[in-house]
Scaffold this active site. Structure first.
Site, PDB file in Angstrom:
ATOM      1  N   SER A  40      24.126  13.071  56.600  1.00 27.55           N
ATOM      2  CA  SER A  40      24.248  12.533  55.244  1.00 27.55           C
ATOM      3  C   SER A  40      25.279  13.307  54.438  1.00 27.55           C
ATOM      4  CB  SER A  40      22.894  12.575  54.534  1.00 27.55           C
ATOM      5  OG  SER A  40      21.933  11.811  55.234  1.00 27.55           O
ATOM      6  N   SER A 348       5.127  -2.745  17.512  1.00 24.13           N
ATOM      7  CA  SER A 348       3.666  -2.655  17.525  1.00 24.13           C
ATOM      8  C   SER A 348       3.177  -1.220  17.657  1.00 24.13           C
ATOM      9  CB  SER A 348       3.085  -3.498  18.672  1.00 24.13           C
ATOM     10  OG  SER A 348       3.486  -2.990  19.925  1.00 24.13           O
ATOM     11  N   GLU A 369      10.607   1.128  32.184  1.00 27.97           N
ATOM     12  CA  GLU A 369      10.011   2.437  31.923  1.00 27.97           C
ATOM     13  C   GLU A 369      10.495   3.524  32.866  1.00 27.97           C
ATOM     14  OE1 GLU A 369       7.532  -0.710  30.150  1.00 27.97           O
ATOM     15  OE2 GLU A 369       8.228  -0.385  32.213  1.00 27.97           O
TER      16      GLU A 369
END
Length: 626
Positions: A40, A348, A369
């Protein structure tokens, strides 16, 4: 350093030679450790060579300087390649590199900020680009500085949805100081990556997300230099460089072969391959990076004081999540580096109060998120901001891996969960955070606040802003009475004894809405001539064990805990752990026992799940009879 437009043959050769030296370092280090990912590393050697020794601007002797360009190795398993680059830059010695992955060495298998040149921990794939977005956003909009951010991703990790959340975020905010490099080496961990070498598909997808995109041969240093030069000229869009590479490049019979992921080369083969790679190195020269362009403003994010005391009266009815929104806006006045990230529910959750007063420091991340937390981690690096992440507590569970990696990154981000517990009521179980305390209690060095009124909520915000390490503040939707005066003093790890007398029979511990249920129970029990001690823990982690044990002993070891949370990992279990060395103390736990199946009012749900004042009264009487 030569400019890419006039790149001479010598510079090209030196960059290629540096890439091969990076390969040699990576092979040697992984052989010495007996583990690691040399193949890699080899696929991205030219990319890192060009970045570190041609494109990036940084001070070699000050890796964490605020004006330096940033580099995020999202494919964290290629850590030896990053360390090799810093060997060539002169910040790590070659002998130290051979201690890779040993217990006394900071050169871990995946990079962490224990190293001064690492801003965020990586290794859990798909998260580096989100952090890079946070760094780039901070650079462009908050620091208004010249530093740029480069992120190296693997093709395998591009299957992670969080990568595409980050791509959308960067495009939306026009982060033209951000470059993502996709190392498309065709192979994943256990087989072929889904898009193989179809670089045109990567290009089409990145372009569809609004990025300037270039296809290059990832082993051609001249082409890479040109692509990075073009990226620097782009305006109002981030840049993606799709680099076609080969895993294990330069290693005969290993290059582009499957089943070599995460395997060091056998020593006898490694020596032979190192000799082969070295034979291709024609120079012994190095290239020095250009110094950064100075311009990042000085910042101070410590010792933040309240501008004024909380403006509430005892008895006022205020939801703690509203008090949090108001407190955060006040905090923004106290320090200009306070930044708030929202996951879309600002209307809210009262986070829009901060947006209205400090719009330039409000970052809307939308319903993404995982990326929101990663962006926050990036914003908080190098001590540039005080970062608050805000959304419904239930939705933070989606980002648990990012939060976990934030702890490994030694980050100081603050997370706030609203709408916690069954007291959300009619919205139903999908909106109820009932696992959040367990989640955040499991995070190392994370302070967990559970304020019970508006005054304690405001103090929690200021304490979090001044704390080292991650913080979580749990807030509720239901309006509850203010029980503390504005002058009340709060400390992390220090509980408040709300009710106390010499005749107390049982100690009751509640927090948030259940503290108010406990106070109601205390009032009702007093009419029956039963006195109880009521404790507000304020922080669930660290827990004030000394106060709890002292009160418990004064009530003959009788303790009742009550919480708007599942039993597993909640307040009751925290208290049990705190008193585990005291055999005479017995804890009776009241908690939410299952998932709500019906839409009910908050008071009805508290009763259905056995955490109301009525159930506390019953538990107190039960403990007195046993």
């Amino acid at each position: 350093m030569a400019d890419s437009a006039t790149l001479d043959a010598t510079t090209v050769q030196v960059l290629q030679d540096l890439a091969n030296r990076l390969r040699v370092h990576s092979i040697r280090a992984t052989c010495a450790s007996g583990s690691g990912h040399p193949t890699s590393c080899c696929s991205a050697a030219e990319i890192v060579s060009v970045l570190f020794f041609h494109t990036m601007r940084y001070r070699q002797t000050e890796p964490a300087h605020p004006d330096n360009d940033r580099f995020v190795l999202s494919k964290g398993h290629a850590a030896p390649l990053l360390y090799a680059a810093w060997v060539e830059a002169g910040s790590i010695s070659e002998p130290d590199l051979l201690n890779l992955r040993t217990i006394h060495c900071d050169l871990e298998g995946h990079p962490t900020p224990r190293l001064s040149f690492v801003d965020v921990a990586t290794g859990s794939l798909g998260q580096g680009l989100g952090a890079a977005c946070g760094m780039a956003y901070t650079g462009k909009y908050l620091d208004k500085a010249s530093y740029r951010v480069f992120c190296l991703l693997g093709d395998g990790e591009s299957s992670e949805g969080s990568v595409w959340e980050a791509l959308a975020f960067a495009s939306h905010y026009g982060l033209d100081n951000l470059v993502a490099v996709f190392d498309v080496n065709r192979l994943g961990q256990s087989g072929v990556a889904p898009l193989k070498h179809c670089t045109d598909i990567y290009r089409n997808r990145c372009e569809a997300f609004g990025w300037n995109t270039y296809l290059v041969d990832g082993h051609d240093v001249e082409a890479l230099c040109q692509a990075f030069s073009q990226a620097a000229q782009g305006k109002n869009k981030p840049t993606a460089i799709i680099a076609k590479t080969y895993k294990g490049r330069g290693i005969p019979n290993v290059e582009d072969a499957e089943n070599w992921h995460g395997k060091p080369l056998p020593k006898e083969r490694a020596d032979e391959i190192i000799r082969l790679i070295k034979s291709q190195i024609k120079t012994n020269r190095n290239l020095l990076p250009k110094p950064p362009v100075e311009g990042s403003p000085p910042v101070s994010i410590t010792n933040i004081k309240m501008t004024c005391l909380p403006d509430y009266k005892v008895g006022d009815k205020v939801a703690t999540q509203k008090a949090y929104g108001l407190a955060l806006a006040k905090l923004g006045l106290a320090n200009e580096r306070v930044v708030v990230l929202d996951g879309d529910p600002k209307n809210s959750t009262f986070f829009e109060i901060f947006k209205k007063e400090h719009p330039e420091r409000f970052i809307e991340c939308f319903a993404a998120e995982q990326n929101m937390v990663s962006v926050a981690l990036g914003c908080a690096t190098r001590g540039r901001t005080i970062t608050f992440v805000t959304t419904l507590g239930a939705f933070l569970t989606r980002a648990f891996d990012q939060i976990r990696m934030g702890a490994i990154s030694q980050s100081n981000i603050n997370l706030i969960g609203s709408h916690c517990g069954v007291s959300v009521g009619e919205d139903g179980p999908s909106q109820m955070a009932l696992e959040d305390l367990a989640m955040f209690r499991s995070i190392p060095n994370c302070t967990v606040f559970l304020p019970s009124d508006a005054v304690s909520t405001e103090h929690a915000v200021y304490l979090a802003a001044n704390s080292e390490g991650m913080c979580f503040i749990r807030t509720n939707r239901s309006e509850t009475a203010v029980i503390y005066t504005p002058q009340e003093h709060f400390e992390i790890g220090r509980a408040k004894v709300i009710r106390h007398s010499n005749n107390d029979k049982v100690t009751v511990i509640g927090a948030g809405v259940t503290l108010h249920e406990a106070l109601a129970a205390a009032d009702a029990l007093s009419q029956q001539d039963i006195s109880i001690c009521v404790i507000d823990p304020f922080t669930i982690k660290p827990l004030d064990a000394a106060t709890i044990i002292s009160c418990a002993k004064a009530t003959d070891g009788r303790v009742v805990t009550v919480e708007d949370h599942y039993q597993e990992g909640g307040i009751g279990e925290a208290v049990c752990a705190a008193v585990s060395g005291e055999p005479a103390i017995h804890v009776h736990q009241l908690s939410v026992s299952g998932v709500s199946e019906r839409n009910r009012k908050p008071s009805e749900l508290l009763s259905i799940f056995g955490v109301s004042a009525r159930h506390i009264i019953a538990a107190v009487k039960y403990t007195l009879m046993n």
